[in-house]
Write an enzyme that holds these catalytic residues in place. Sequence first.
Site, PDB file in Angstrom:
ATOM      1  N   HIS A  72       0.832  -1.207   0.000  1.00 26.32           N
ATOM      2  CA  HIS A  72       0.000   0.000   0.000  1.00 26.32           C
ATOM      3  C   HIS A  72       0.863   1.252   0.000  1.00 26.32           C
ATOM      4  CE1 HIS A  72      -4.199  -1.593   1.303  1.00 26.32           C
ATOM      5  NE2 HIS A  72      -3.647  -2.315   0.353  1.00 26.32           N
ATOM      6  N   TYR A 200      -9.168   5.480   7.449  1.00 25.76           N
ATOM      7  CA  TYR A 200      -9.294   5.847   8.858  1.00 25.76           C
ATOM      8  C   TYR A 200     -10.340   6.962   8.924  1.00 25.76           C
ATOM      9  CZ  TYR A 200      -4.977   3.293  10.042  1.00 25.76           C
ATOM     10  OH  TYR A 200      -4.019   2.328  10.256  1.00 25.76           O
ATOM     11  N   PRO A 291      -4.090   0.310  18.716  1.00 25.15           N
ATOM     12  CA  PRO A 291      -3.828  -0.171  17.358  1.00 25.15           C
ATOM     13  C   PRO A 291      -3.968   0.876  16.257  1.00 25.15           C
ATOM     14  CG  PRO A 291      -5.959  -0.956  18.132  1.00 25.15           C
ATOM     15  CD  PRO A 291      -5.309  -0.283  19.292  1.00 25.15           C
ATOM     16  N   LYS A 295       1.230  -0.096  14.988  1.00 23.10           N
ATOM     17  CA  LYS A 295       2.634  -0.200  15.396  1.00 23.10           C
ATOM     18  C   LYS A 295       2.989  -1.446  16.207  1.00 23.10           C
ATOM     19  CE  LYS A 295       4.542   3.226  13.464  1.00 23.10           C
ATOM     20  NZ  LYS A 295       4.387   2.637  12.146  1.00 23.10           N
ATOM     21  N   TYR A 383       3.998   6.486  10.176  1.00 25.25           N
ATOM     22  CA  TYR A 383       3.202   5.304   9.799  1.00 25.25           C
ATOM     23  C   TYR A 383       4.070   4.272   9.080  1.00 25.25           C
ATOM     24  CZ  TYR A 383      -1.041   2.717   8.631  1.00 25.25           C
ATOM     25  OH  TYR A 383      -2.007   1.745   8.541  1.00 25.25           O
TER      26      TYR A 383
HETATM   27  C1  PHB Z   1      -5.744  -4.419  10.578  1.00 29.95           C
HETATM   28  O1  PHB Z   1      -5.766  -4.636   9.357  1.00 29.95           O
HETATM   29  O2  PHB Z   1      -6.076  -5.296  11.388  1.00 29.95           O
HETATM   30  C2  PHB Z   1      -5.324  -3.088  11.067  1.00 29.95           C
HETATM   31  C3  PHB Z   1      -4.888  -2.136  10.161  1.00 29.95           C
HETATM   32  C4  PHB Z   1      -4.508  -0.887  10.618  1.00 29.95           C
HETATM   33  C5  PHB Z   1      -4.566  -0.590  11.957  1.00 29.95           C
HETATM   34  C6  PHB Z   1      -5.004  -1.526  12.867  1.00 29.95           C
HETATM   35  C7  PHB Z   1      -5.377  -2.795  12.422  1.00 29.95           C
HETATM   36  O3  PHB Z   1      -4.211   0.660  12.389  1.00 29.95           O
END
Ligand code: PHB
Length: 389
Positions: A72, A200, A291, A295, A383
């Site tokens: 990505h 997000y 989460p 990280k 990130y």
């Molecule tokens: C996930 O794909 O489980 C995932 C992706 C991004 C995050 C947290 C979990 O910030």
Amino acid sequence: MRTRVGIVGGGPAGLLLSHLLHLEGIDSVVIEARTREYCERRQRAGILEQASADVLRAAGVGDRMDRVGLVHEGVELRFEGERHRVDFVELTGRTVTVYAQTEVVKDLIARRCADGGQVLFEAEAYAVEGIDTDAPVVRFRHGDADVELRCEVVVGVDGYHGLCRRSLPAGASRTWERTYPFGWLGVLAEVAPSCDELIYARHDNGFALHSMRSSTVSRLYLQVPPATDANAWTDDQIWDELDIRFALDDWKLERGPIIEKNVTPMRSFVTEPMRHGRLFLAGDAAHIVPPTGAKGLNLAVADVTLLAGALRRWLLDGDQRAADDYSATALRRIWRAQQFSNYMTTMLHTDPTSNPFDGQLALSQLRYAATSRAAATTLAENYVGLWHP
Ligand code: PHB
């Protein structure tokens, strides 16, 4: 039973450490309380920083990740009915890989087994002794037997609730902690992702995240009150709420069968130092991040990469300096990840318990990340990961 490095915990941190030590010719035993099936199935994180993917590749366990992982080049921030892309490649020259933690675990278990490594499942450690001596011991129950594992070094990678951190002498470490007044309801759904990149989203009802596992499986999250029972939400209620939080005029969320639901609490936690005598801590045993910054897994990979090098120098060359520096070196990265994870979390969630003033600050922070190249670069470089282990 005897080995050079006793590893308590068979998650990604313990398995990767065991593999990295094997590549250096250092013998280890991994003790894992759960079954192999459980370890290979539990749903966890999904994002690998470029540096973490490089570690797996360099260690010869990146083939399947390179075949089926999704590279990505950015993420979308969605709020107030608008979408804003953060372009990682343009801002940092780097990417991330969407590849589930559970797949990393499968790859590592398969490789440890193929290399004749000792990974003991359903082996429950109940004591770590002698960490102030040259001969620490891990005691564990395996089948009907009580086993004593004599080691030169013990590594605790047994998670936040594990035995190893609790085995540090009282007063030997200090902790920092913050809990958040919300959790994440996570679902795995058999439906093609409705997006090419992660979304997000911040909405007055709370945060939502659209992630994925493959071209046919989506991973979605909703901010919920902390003690929520996942089964209190019907599938329709989940999809309806996701629709509300992701709503955009020219965009539609595809629905499909939900095959798994779970609720994750949100916490920030650090213990320092990450070593006492011959016991080293790594991964969630030493620190937890919420989460939102993706990280947790990356910190675990970085910790054990650092630790494998330090243990090689100590156990093969007799040079203890890197082992002595392990905690301080690891903690610099961990605190950066803590700050970034807290920034992402407070910026994207609504907090019903806070002063509404803070909500306005969070929204302004999000607008800034969406519209300023400097702010977007800060988000992007954290990130994708600031340092190589
Ligand atoms: C996930 O794909 O489980 C995932 C992706 C991004 C995050 C947290 C979990 O910030």
